[in-house]
Design a protein around this motif. Sequence first.
Motif, PDB file in Angstrom:
ATOM      1  N   GLN A  74       0.835  -1.201   0.000  1.00  0.00           N
ATOM      2  CA  GLN A  74       0.000   0.000   0.000  1.00  0.00           C
ATOM      3  C   GLN A  74       0.872   1.254   0.000  1.00  0.00           C
ATOM      4  O   GLN A  74       0.580   2.233  -0.679  1.00  0.00           O
ATOM      5  N   GLN A  75       1.958   1.222   0.766  1.00  0.00           N
ATOM      6  CA  GLN A  75       2.870   2.366   0.815  1.00  0.00           C
ATOM      7  C   GLN A  75       3.523   2.590  -0.546  1.00  0.00           C
ATOM      8  O   GLN A  75       3.613   3.720  -1.027  1.00  0.00           O
ATOM      9  N   GLN A  76       3.980   1.502  -1.174  1.00  0.00           N
ATOM     10  CA  GLN A  76       4.623   1.618  -2.473  1.00  0.00           C
ATOM     11  C   GLN A  76       3.653   2.179  -3.504  1.00  0.00           C
ATOM     12  O   GLN A  76       3.996   3.089  -4.265  1.00  0.00           O
ATOM     13  N   ARG A  77       2.446   1.672  -3.529  1.00  0.00           N
ATOM     14  CA  ARG A  77       1.456   2.169  -4.499  1.00  0.00           C
ATOM     15  C   ARG A  77       1.169   3.650  -4.263  1.00  0.00           C
ATOM     16  O   ARG A  77       1.097   4.434  -5.213  1.00  0.00           O
ATOM     17  N   ALA A  78       1.016   4.038  -3.011  1.00  0.00           N
ATOM     18  CA  ALA A  78       0.746   5.440  -2.697  1.00  0.00           C
ATOM     19  C   ALA A  78       1.896   6.338  -3.150  1.00  0.00           C
ATOM     20  O   ALA A  78       1.671   7.420  -3.711  1.00  0.00           O
ATOM     21  N   LEU A  79       3.130   5.903  -2.927  1.00  0.00           N
ATOM     22  CA  LEU A  79       4.290   6.692  -3.349  1.00  0.00           C
ATOM     23  C   LEU A  79       4.350   6.819  -4.874  1.00  0.00           C
ATOM     24  O   LEU A  79       4.634   7.893  -5.411  1.00  0.00           O
ATOM     25  N   LEU A  80       4.053   5.726  -5.576  1.00  0.00           N
ATOM     26  CA  LEU A  80       4.049   5.768  -7.033  1.00  0.00           C
ATOM     27  C   LEU A  80       2.926   6.653  -7.557  1.00  0.00           C
ATOM     28  O   LEU A  80       3.128   7.459  -8.476  1.00  0.00           O
ATOM     29  N   GLU A  81       1.745   6.518  -6.986  1.00  0.00           N
ATOM     30  CA  GLU A  81       0.616   7.346  -7.420  1.00  0.00           C
ATOM     31  C   GLU A  81       0.896   8.826  -7.159  1.00  0.00           C
ATOM     32  O   GLU A  81       0.516   9.677  -7.966  1.00  0.00           O
ATOM     33  N   ARG A  82       1.571   9.139  -6.081  1.00  0.00           N
ATOM     34  CA  ARG A  82       1.952  10.521  -5.775  1.00  0.00           C
ATOM     35  C   ARG A  82       2.872  11.083  -6.866  1.00  0.00           C
ATOM     36  O   ARG A  82       2.886  12.274  -7.121  1.00  0.00           O
ATOM     37  N   GLU A  83       3.637  10.186  -7.511  1.00  0.00           N
ATOM     38  CA  GLU A  83       4.527  10.606  -8.595  1.00  0.00           C
ATOM     39  C   GLU A  83       3.841  10.582  -9.962  1.00  0.00           C
ATOM     40  O   GLU A  83       4.473  10.840 -10.973  1.00  0.00           O
ATOM     41  N   GLY A  84       2.548  10.245  -9.983  1.00  0.00           N
ATOM     42  CA  GLY A  84       1.794  10.260 -11.229  1.00  0.00           C
ATOM     43  C   GLY A  84       1.626   8.927 -11.913  1.00  0.00           C
ATOM     44  O   GLY A  84       1.041   8.844 -12.990  1.00  0.00           O
ATOM     45  N   ILE A  85       2.135   7.858 -11.322  1.00  0.00           N
ATOM     46  CA  ILE A  85       1.971   6.517 -11.896  1.00  0.00           C
ATOM     47  C   ILE A  85       0.514   6.092 -11.736  1.00  0.00           C
ATOM     48  O   ILE A  85      -0.067   6.229 -10.665  1.00  0.00           O
ATOM     49  N   VAL A  86      -0.058   5.566 -12.805  1.00  0.00           N
ATOM     50  CA  VAL A  86      -1.446   5.107 -12.808  1.00  0.00           C
ATOM     51  C   VAL A  86      -1.451   3.598 -12.985  1.00  0.00           C
ATOM     52  O   VAL A  86      -0.727   3.064 -13.832  1.00  0.00           O
ATOM     53  N   PHE A  87      -2.280   2.922 -12.200  1.00  0.00           N
ATOM     54  CA  PHE A  87      -2.414   1.469 -12.288  1.00  0.00           C
ATOM     55  C   PHE A  87      -3.752   1.121 -12.921  1.00  0.00           C
ATOM     56  O   PHE A  87      -4.758   1.793 -12.668  1.00  0.00           O
ATOM     57  N   ASP A  88      -3.772   0.042 -13.705  1.00  0.00           N
ATOM     58  CA  ASP A  88      -5.025  -0.415 -14.303  1.00  0.00           C
ATOM     59  C   ASP A  88      -5.783  -1.301 -13.315  1.00  0.00           C
ATOM     60  O   ASP A  88      -5.367  -1.465 -12.156  1.00  0.00           O
ATOM     61  N   GLU A  89      -6.880  -1.872 -13.768  1.00  0.00           N
ATOM     62  CA  GLU A  89      -7.721  -2.701 -12.890  1.00  0.00           C
ATOM     63  C   GLU A  89      -7.027  -3.969 -12.397  1.00  0.00           C
ATOM     64  O   GLU A  89      -7.442  -4.575 -11.419  1.00  0.00           O
ATOM     65  N   LEU A  90      -5.935  -4.368 -13.052  1.00  0.00           N
ATOM     66  CA  LEU A  90      -5.155  -5.528 -12.617  1.00  0.00           C
ATOM     67  C   LEU A  90      -4.027  -5.130 -11.668  1.00  0.00           C
ATOM     68  O   LEU A  90      -3.260  -5.975 -11.223  1.00  0.00           O
ATOM     69  N   GLY A  91      -3.911  -3.834 -11.396  1.00  0.00           N
ATOM     70  CA  GLY A  91      -2.848  -3.357 -10.525  1.00  0.00           C
ATOM     71  C   GLY A  91      -1.511  -3.241 -11.229  1.00  0.00           C
ATOM     72  O   GLY A  91      -0.466  -3.297 -10.592  1.00  0.00           O
ATOM     73  N   GLU A  92      -1.546  -3.044 -12.544  1.00  0.00           N
ATOM     74  CA  GLU A  92      -0.322  -2.948 -13.336  1.00  0.00           C
ATOM     75  C   GLU A  92      -0.200  -1.558 -13.949  1.00  0.00           C
ATOM     76  O   GLU A  92      -1.181  -0.970 -14.387  1.00  0.00           O
ATOM     77  N   ALA A  93       1.030  -1.062 -13.985  1.00  0.00           N
ATOM     78  CA  ALA A  93       1.325   0.218 -14.620  1.00  0.00           C
ATOM     79  C   ALA A  93       1.825  -0.045 -16.037  1.00  0.00           C
ATOM     80  O   ALA A  93       2.450  -1.072 -16.303  1.00  0.00           O
ATOM     81  N   SER A  94       1.563   0.869 -16.937  1.00  0.00           N
ATOM     82  CA  SER A  94       1.953   0.738 -18.335  1.00  0.00           C
ATOM     83  C   SER A  94       3.448   0.975 -18.515  1.00  0.00           C
ATOM     84  O   SER A  94       3.965   2.043 -18.164  1.00  0.00           O
TER      85      SER A  94
END
Length: 104
Positions: A74-94
């Motif tokens: 959860q921490q890793q995802r939050a840090l990535l999302e804060r940097e603008g990374i978007v995840f799809d419905e499978l939890g994968e970034a492009s």
Amino acid sequence: MSAFSERVYACVRRIPKGRIINYGSVAALAGRPRAARGVGYALSHLPPGTDVPWWRVVNRRGAISTSRASGLAQQQRALLEREGIVFDELGEASWERFGWDPYG
């Protein structure tokens, strides 16, 4: 700390904000192309307050691989999302959109 861990940390420090790379690519950059698990081990042993942006390293699908039990996922995802990374419905970034090519 091993020389390999130091090389891993140096490589990960180069990853730009808003970009991701996978464990295998970090291993190759660090001179040991078949040591993806070693990259994970090195990153899991970072000291508190480190300047190494460990959260920018994901698995080959662009998904988070840290332990869910520890709350790091959860921490890793939050840090990535804060940097603008978007995840799809499978939890994968492009990879096309967010992947970092250290050679390009």
